[in-house]
Write a protein that holds these residues in place. Structure first.
Motif, PDB file in Angstrom:
ATOM      1  N   PRO A 151       0.809  -1.226   0.000  1.00 53.03           N
ATOM      2  CA  PRO A 151       0.000   0.000   0.000  1.00 53.03           C
ATOM      3  C   PRO A 151       0.837   1.269   0.000  1.00 53.03           C
ATOM      4  O   PRO A 151       0.354   2.334  -0.381  1.00 53.03           O
ATOM      5  CB  PRO A 151      -0.827  -0.132   1.285  1.00 53.03           C
ATOM      6  N   SER A 152       2.084   1.186   0.415  1.00 53.12           N
ATOM      7  CA  SER A 152       2.995   2.334   0.418  1.00 53.12           C
ATOM      8  C   SER A 152       4.419   1.803   0.273  1.00 53.12           C
ATOM      9  O   SER A 152       4.662   0.608   0.467  1.00 53.12           O
ATOM     10  CB  SER A 152       2.851   3.128   1.718  1.00 53.12           C
ATOM     11  N   PRO A 153       5.387   2.658  -0.096  1.00 52.88           N
ATOM     12  CA  PRO A 153       6.768   2.183  -0.255  1.00 52.88           C
ATOM     13  C   PRO A 153       7.259   1.428   0.976  1.00 52.88           C
ATOM     14  O   PRO A 153       7.204   1.946   2.093  1.00 52.88           O
ATOM     15  CB  PRO A 153       7.550   3.477  -0.487  1.00 52.88           C
ATOM     16  N   THR A 154       7.715   0.224   0.779  1.00 52.83           N
ATOM     17  CA  THR A 154       8.116  -0.662   1.876  1.00 52.83           C
ATOM     18  C   THR A 154       9.415  -1.361   1.510  1.00 52.83           C
ATOM     19  O   THR A 154       9.624  -1.747   0.364  1.00 52.83           O
ATOM     20  CB  THR A 154       7.026  -1.716   2.148  1.00 52.83           C
ATOM     21  N   SER A 155      10.277  -1.518   2.498  1.00 55.79           N
ATOM     22  CA  SER A 155      11.530  -2.239   2.298  1.00 55.79           C
ATOM     23  C   SER A 155      11.323  -3.701   2.693  1.00 55.79           C
ATOM     24  O   SER A 155      10.952  -3.996   3.836  1.00 55.79           O
ATOM     25  CB  SER A 155      12.644  -1.606   3.140  1.00 55.79           C
ATOM     26  N   PHE A 156      11.545  -4.599   1.766  1.00 59.31           N
ATOM     27  CA  PHE A 156      11.318  -6.012   2.035  1.00 59.31           C
ATOM     28  C   PHE A 156      12.189  -6.869   1.127  1.00 59.31           C
ATOM     29  O   PHE A 156      12.824  -6.396   0.183  1.00 59.31           O
ATOM     30  CB  PHE A 156       9.843  -6.382   1.821  1.00 59.31           C
TER      31      PHE A 156
END
Length: 228
Positions: free
Chosen positions: A94-99
């Motif tokens: 849903p939003s910029p995420t580090s994974f």
């Protein structure tokens, strides 16, 4: 006797005066301590509001058909290479995420499939026969030419072998035990993203056994998201 009594009485009076004096002193000291105390205290609450969970999916419903290959007898326990297959993993946040992602082989005989010249932890299982013999295995690697991050080519693959504490360039196939985390960085720090497509190349093989009955290929791998 009287002198002695008088002396005792005088000491008693002095003692009472001393106690009174110290009592007053202590009372004043306690009053002063309480009068200097703050009448207000603050409670500081900290934490983080995390974005909603990302969705991970595999095209074709996560099913990959290898067809119906014919195994030929072999006295040396060799293997037969099957045509490569392609599959895509899609991650949407849903939003910029580090994974990153990791792969875990959960098929029967996982971790026990061998291929000459390859590390055991890079060979995924295709199951085993009713007699407990391994059917075969496959290698899985990320295809950068068919992968992208937020619409841009995925050019810099990185891997962490210590649960995300440090990173290095990815050069090999995916490992089967879930210990390695794979991501993309600039250059060696994971970048945040909202929409990622990871193209995988599956390279299967089967062992050349003289099977008297039809053997069902049954490989299954779990892909997990790891938030960084």
């Amino acid at each position: 006797m009287r002198i002695s009594f008088n002396i005792c009485n005088g000491l008693l009076m002095n003692l009472r005066k001393s106690i009174l004096f110290y009592s007053i002193t202590i009372a004043v000291f306690l009053f002063s301590a309480f009068s200097s105390a703050s009448s207000r205290a603050s409670l500081k609450i900290t934490g983080e509001v995390l974005p909603g969970a990302c969705d991970l999916g595999i095209d074709n419903g996560g099913a990959l058909q290898l067809g119906k290959p014919h195994s030929t007898p072999s006295s040396d326990g060799g293997k037969k290479t099957l045509p490569k297959r392609n599959v895509n993993i899609i991650i949407q946040c849903p939003s910029p995420t580090s994974f990153g992602i990791r792969a875990i082989d959960i098929a029967s005989n996982a971790g026990n499939v061998k291929s000459h010249g390859a590390a055991t932890d890079t060979v995924f299982s295709l199951g085993q026969t009713s007699k407990g013999d391994p059917i075969g295995g496959y290698f899985s690697t990320i295809d950068k030419s068919h992968s992208w991050v937020d619409g841009k080519p995925l050019s810099n693959l990185i891997v962490s072998k210590d649960q995300g504490h440090s990173w290095q360039p990815m050069l090999d196939n995916l490992t089967t035990n879930g210990k390695n985390i794979y991501s993309w960085g600039d250059p060696l720090q994971p970048l945040s993203a909202r929409l990622v497509k990871i193209g995988l190349i599956i390279s299967p093989f089967i062992y050349k056994y003289n099977h008297s009955d039809t053997v069902k290929i049954d490989g299954i791998t779990s892909f997990e998201l790891v938030y960084l």
